[in-house]
Design a protein around this motif. Structure first.
Motif, PDB file in Angstrom:
ATOM      1  N   ASN A  95     -21.402  -1.619-102.915  1.00 11.01           N
ATOM      2  CA  ASN A  95     -20.152  -0.775-103.054  1.00 11.01           C
ATOM      3  C   ASN A  95     -19.859   0.223-103.770  1.00 11.01           C
ATOM      4  OD1 ASN A  95     -18.249  -2.560-101.926  1.00 11.01           O
ATOM      5  ND2 ASN A  95     -19.591  -4.570-102.725  1.00 11.01           N
ATOM      6  N   ASN A  96     -20.618   1.166-104.059  1.00  6.13           N
ATOM      7  CA  ASN A  96     -19.995   2.163-104.688  1.00  6.13           C
ATOM      8  C   ASN A  96     -19.013   1.869-105.617  1.00  6.13           C
ATOM      9  OD1 ASN A  96     -21.369   4.073-102.966  1.00  6.13           O
ATOM     10  ND2 ASN A  96     -19.969   3.671-101.400  1.00  6.13           N
ATOM     11  N   LEU A  97     -20.354   0.889-106.955  1.00  5.30           N
ATOM     12  CA  LEU A  97     -19.191   0.716-108.417  1.00  5.30           C
ATOM     13  C   LEU A  97     -18.784   2.269-108.623  1.00  5.30           C
ATOM     14  CD1 LEU A  97     -19.828  -2.582-109.226  1.00  5.30           C
ATOM     15  CD2 LEU A  97     -18.273  -2.320-108.363  1.00  5.30           C
ATOM     16  N   VAL A  98     -17.994   2.597-109.629  1.00  3.66           N
ATOM     17  CA  VAL A  98     -18.740   3.949-110.525  1.00  3.66           C
ATOM     18  C   VAL A  98     -19.582   3.933-111.887  1.00  3.66           C
ATOM     19  CG1 VAL A  98     -17.162   5.911-112.141  1.00  3.66           C
ATOM     20  CG2 VAL A  98     -15.769   4.138-109.649  1.00  3.66           C
ATOM     21  N   ALA A  99     -20.061   4.415-111.647  1.00  5.18           N
ATOM     22  CA  ALA A  99     -21.327   4.118-112.527  1.00  5.18           C
ATOM     23  C   ALA A  99     -20.895   4.696-113.620  1.00  5.18           C
ATOM     24  CB  ALA A  99     -22.215   5.731-112.222  1.00  5.18           C
ATOM     25  N   GLN A 100     -19.696   5.057-114.328  1.00  5.08           N
ATOM     26  CA  GLN A 100     -19.705   5.106-115.954  1.00  5.08           C
ATOM     27  C   GLN A 100     -18.269   4.363-116.510  1.00  5.08           C
ATOM     28  OE1 GLN A 100     -19.460   7.359-112.775  1.00  5.08           O
ATOM     29  NE2 GLN A 100     -20.684   9.318-113.805  1.00  5.08           N
ATOM     30  N   PHE A 101     -18.346   3.663-115.692  1.00  5.39           N
ATOM     31  CA  PHE A 101     -17.473   2.503-115.968  1.00  5.39           C
ATOM     32  C   PHE A 101     -18.191   0.956-115.964  1.00  5.39           C
ATOM     33  CE2 PHE A 101     -12.991   3.605-114.475  1.00  5.39           C
ATOM     34  CZ  PHE A 101     -13.372   4.793-115.515  1.00  5.39           C
ATOM     35  N   THR A 102     -17.864   0.039-116.866  1.00  7.07           N
ATOM     36  CA  THR A 102     -18.762  -1.253-116.802  1.00  7.07           C
ATOM     37  C   THR A 102     -17.827  -2.242-115.886  1.00  7.07           C
ATOM     38  OG1 THR A 102     -16.186  -1.784-118.373  1.00  7.07           O
ATOM     39  CG2 THR A 102     -18.357  -1.371-119.362  1.00  7.07           C
ATOM     40  N   ALA A 103     -17.932  -3.961-115.447  1.00  7.42           N
ATOM     41  CA  ALA A 103     -17.455  -4.269-114.942  1.00  7.42           C
ATOM     42  C   ALA A 103     -16.371  -4.347-114.740  1.00  7.42           C
ATOM     43  CB  ALA A 103     -18.601  -4.917-114.820  1.00  7.42           C
ATOM     44  N   VAL A 104     -16.195  -4.884-115.685  1.00  7.47           N
ATOM     45  CA  VAL A 104     -13.976  -5.039-116.200  1.00  7.47           C
ATOM     46  C   VAL A 104     -13.505  -4.005-115.829  1.00  7.47           C
ATOM     47  CG1 VAL A 104     -14.457  -4.403-118.999  1.00  7.47           C
ATOM     48  CG2 VAL A 104     -13.025  -6.646-117.228  1.00  7.47           C
ATOM     49  N   GLU A 105     -13.951  -2.285-116.302  1.00  4.02           N
ATOM     50  CA  GLU A 105     -13.492  -1.313-115.997  1.00  4.02           C
ATOM     51  C   GLU A 105     -13.189  -1.112-114.383  1.00  4.02           C
ATOM     52  OE1 GLU A 105     -14.447   0.836-120.555  1.00  4.02           O
ATOM     53  OE2 GLU A 105     -15.339   0.803-118.648  1.00  4.02           O
ATOM     54  N   ASN A 106     -14.459  -2.203-114.033  1.00  2.55           N
ATOM     55  CA  ASN A 106     -14.216  -0.902-112.499  1.00  2.55           C
ATOM     56  C   ASN A 106     -13.294  -2.161-111.766  1.00  2.55           C
ATOM     57  OD1 ASN A 106     -16.978   0.541-110.391  1.00  2.55           O
ATOM     58  ND2 ASN A 106     -16.976  -0.567-112.057  1.00  2.55           N
ATOM     59  N   VAL A 107     -13.571  -2.952-112.316  1.00  2.00           N
ATOM     60  CA  VAL A 107     -11.856  -3.919-111.343  1.00  2.00           C
ATOM     61  C   VAL A 107     -10.602  -3.709-112.052  1.00  2.00           C
ATOM     62  CG1 VAL A 107     -11.216  -5.978-111.057  1.00  2.00           C
ATOM     63  CG2 VAL A 107     -13.246  -5.891-111.033  1.00  2.00           C
ATOM     64  N   GLU A 108     -10.872  -2.942-113.525  1.00  2.00           N
ATOM     65  CA  GLU A 108      -9.320  -2.517-113.670  1.00  2.00           C
ATOM     66  C   GLU A 108      -8.724  -1.627-113.226  1.00  2.00           C
ATOM     67  OE1 GLU A 108      -9.928  -2.370-118.297  1.00  2.00           O
ATOM     68  OE2 GLU A 108      -7.993  -1.736-118.471  1.00  2.00           O
ATOM     69  N   LEU A 109      -9.799  -0.499-113.148  1.00  2.00           N
ATOM     70  CA  LEU A 109      -8.842   0.909-112.334  1.00  2.00           C
ATOM     71  C   LEU A 109      -8.510  -0.058-111.190  1.00  2.00           C
ATOM     72  CD1 LEU A 109      -9.626   4.018-112.330  1.00  2.00           C
ATOM     73  CD2 LEU A 109     -11.321   3.225-110.515  1.00  2.00           C
ATOM     74  N   ILE A 110      -8.811  -0.538-110.615  1.00  2.00           N
ATOM     75  CA  ILE A 110      -7.532  -1.134-109.539  1.00  2.00           C
ATOM     76  C   ILE A 110      -6.502  -0.880-109.560  1.00  2.00           C
ATOM     77  CG2 ILE A 110      -7.707  -2.320-107.155  1.00  2.00           C
ATOM     78  CD1 ILE A 110      -9.825   0.043-106.823  1.00  2.00           C
ATOM     79  N   LEU A 111      -6.791  -2.448-109.924  1.00  2.00           N
ATOM     80  CA  LEU A 111      -5.144  -3.079-110.789  1.00  2.00           C
ATOM     81  C   LEU A 111      -4.152  -1.993-111.436  1.00  2.00           C
ATOM     82  CD1 LEU A 111      -6.927  -6.161-112.459  1.00  2.00           C
ATOM     83  CD2 LEU A 111      -5.544  -6.141-109.858  1.00  2.00           C
ATOM     84  N   ARG A 112      -5.024  -1.374-112.087  1.00  2.00           N
ATOM     85  CA  ARG A 112      -4.187   0.154-113.150  1.00  2.00           C
ATOM     86  C   ARG A 112      -3.383   0.674-111.853  1.00  2.00           C
ATOM     87  NH1 ARG A 112      -4.050   0.484-117.783  1.00  2.00           N
ATOM     88  NH2 ARG A 112      -5.820  -0.401-119.269  1.00  2.00           N
ATOM     89  N   CYS A 113      -3.895   1.435-110.831  1.00  2.00           N
ATOM     90  CA  CYS A 113      -3.621   1.739-109.830  1.00  2.00           C
ATOM     91  C   CYS A 113      -2.571   1.075-108.208  1.00  2.00           C
ATOM     92  CB  CYS A 113      -4.745   2.321-108.769  1.00  2.00           C
ATOM     93  SG  CYS A 113      -5.571   3.219-108.488  1.00  2.00           S
ATOM     94  N   GLN A 114      -2.437  -0.878-109.110  1.00  2.00           N
ATOM     95  CA  GLN A 114      -1.319  -0.905-108.167  1.00  2.00           C
ATOM     96  C   GLN A 114      -0.396  -1.097-109.048  1.00  2.00           C
ATOM     97  OE1 GLN A 114      -4.041  -4.401-106.956  1.00  2.00           O
ATOM     98  NE2 GLN A 114      -4.676  -3.367-104.848  1.00  2.00           N
ATOM     99  N   GLY A 115      -0.403  -0.751-110.304  1.00  2.00           N
ATOM    100  CA  GLY A 115       0.615  -0.947-111.311  1.00  2.00           C
ATOM    101  C   GLY A 115       0.265  -2.559-111.984  1.00  2.00           C
ATOM    102  N   VAL A 116      -0.664  -3.657-111.721  1.00  2.00           N
ATOM    103  CA  VAL A 116      -0.665  -4.957-111.554  1.00  2.00           C
ATOM    104  C   VAL A 116       0.208  -4.756-113.336  1.00  2.00           C
ATOM    105  CG1 VAL A 116      -1.545  -6.933-112.238  1.00  2.00           C
ATOM    106  CG2 VAL A 116      -1.559  -5.840-110.382  1.00  2.00           C
TER     107      VAL A 116
END
Ligand SMILES: Nc1ncnc2c1ncn2[C@@H]1O[C@H](COP(=O)(O)OP(=O)(O)O)[C@@H](O)[C@H]1O
Ligand SMILES: [Mg+2]
Length: 223
Positions: A95-116
């Motif tokens: 899944n190529n999770l971003v290695a420098q990010f925690t689990a919650v940060e990996n998911v949060e990143l997408i929500l931020r990109c979507q402006g949620v």
């Protein structure tokens, strides 16, 4: 919404040195809300090509494709990308999770990109829904393969996407974890009304599917 993905007569060629490889030879696929569909096929049968077309990542050489009621193939590149980001989540073997990010940060990143709004809370809720709330602050390197896939699915679901396309999601998992993952994907379809398509060469998946499609040499065959 009933039908989420409606593809008809999909033809896709690759141009290679020696000519053209016809990867898809007229494929029809329909995915409805709330169902988990298994796309079974051997290596090289056309599964990844089909998923990439359904996701709007590749444009087919012929065919018709509606996603969430929109005619995917008549959209501009920008519109098609927007429809994909809004509607379709993808899950891969790795899944190529971003290695420098925690689990919650990996998911949060997408929500931020979507402006949620409240992306951190939304990410934590998604992890909880996938049964990995306790991994929120863990880095990908410190998770098992199965745990990484759950976080990857949480990320794919981010932003209430209607469709999840999974390409060999259990390719790196053992049998027990594969069964858990297939079961989880089916439960997500049933609980949240998501349309799930799982491409795999693992026969185990069929047991967890509402419907099984089988692809062979670029064509669907009776399974
Ligand atoms: N980038 C590419 N260039 C040329 N041929 C490709 C490419 N990707 C896939 N193919 C060919 O298209 C066919 C279908 O491949 P693919 O969709 O990757 O199958 P699967 O995911 O089921 O293994 C195969 O014959 C494969 O060799
Ligand atoms: Mg593949």
């Amino acid at each position: 919404m009933g039908v989420l993905v409606d593809a008809e007569g999909i033809v896709a060629d690759y141009v290679v040195k020696t000519g053209r490889v016809q990867a898809l030879k007229g494929v029809d696929v329909m995915i409805e809300a709330g169902e988990a569909v298994c796309l079974f096929g051997a290596s090289g049968s056309g599964k990844s090509t089909l998923l990439n077309v359904l996701a709007g990542l590749d444009v087919p050489d012929a065919g018709r494709l509606r996603v969430c009621g929109e005619d995917m193939l008549s959209l501009s590149d920008v519109q098609r990308t927007a429809l994909r980001l809004r509607s379709i989540g993808m899950v891969f073997q790795d899944n190529n999770l971003v290695a420098q990010f925690t689990a919650v940060e990996n998911v949060e990143l997408i929500l931020r990109c979507q402006g949620v709004g409240s992306p951190r809370r939304g990410a934590a809720e998604l992890l909880a829904a996938l049964g990995v709330a306790d991994l929120a602050d863990r880095y990908p390197a410190d998770m098992s393969g199965g745990q990484r896939q759950r976080v990857g699915i949480a990320r794919a679901l981010a932003g209430q996407r209607a469709v999840i396309l999974c390409d060999e999601p259990t390719g790196a998992l053992d049998r027990a974890n594969s069964e858990l993952l297939f079961g989880l994907l089916r439960d997500l379809a049933h609980s949240y009304g998501i349309g799930v398509l799982v491409a795999t060469h693992d026969r185990l998946a069929e047991r967890y599917a509402d419907r099984v499609l089988e692809i062979c040499d670029g064509q669907l065959v009776a399974s």
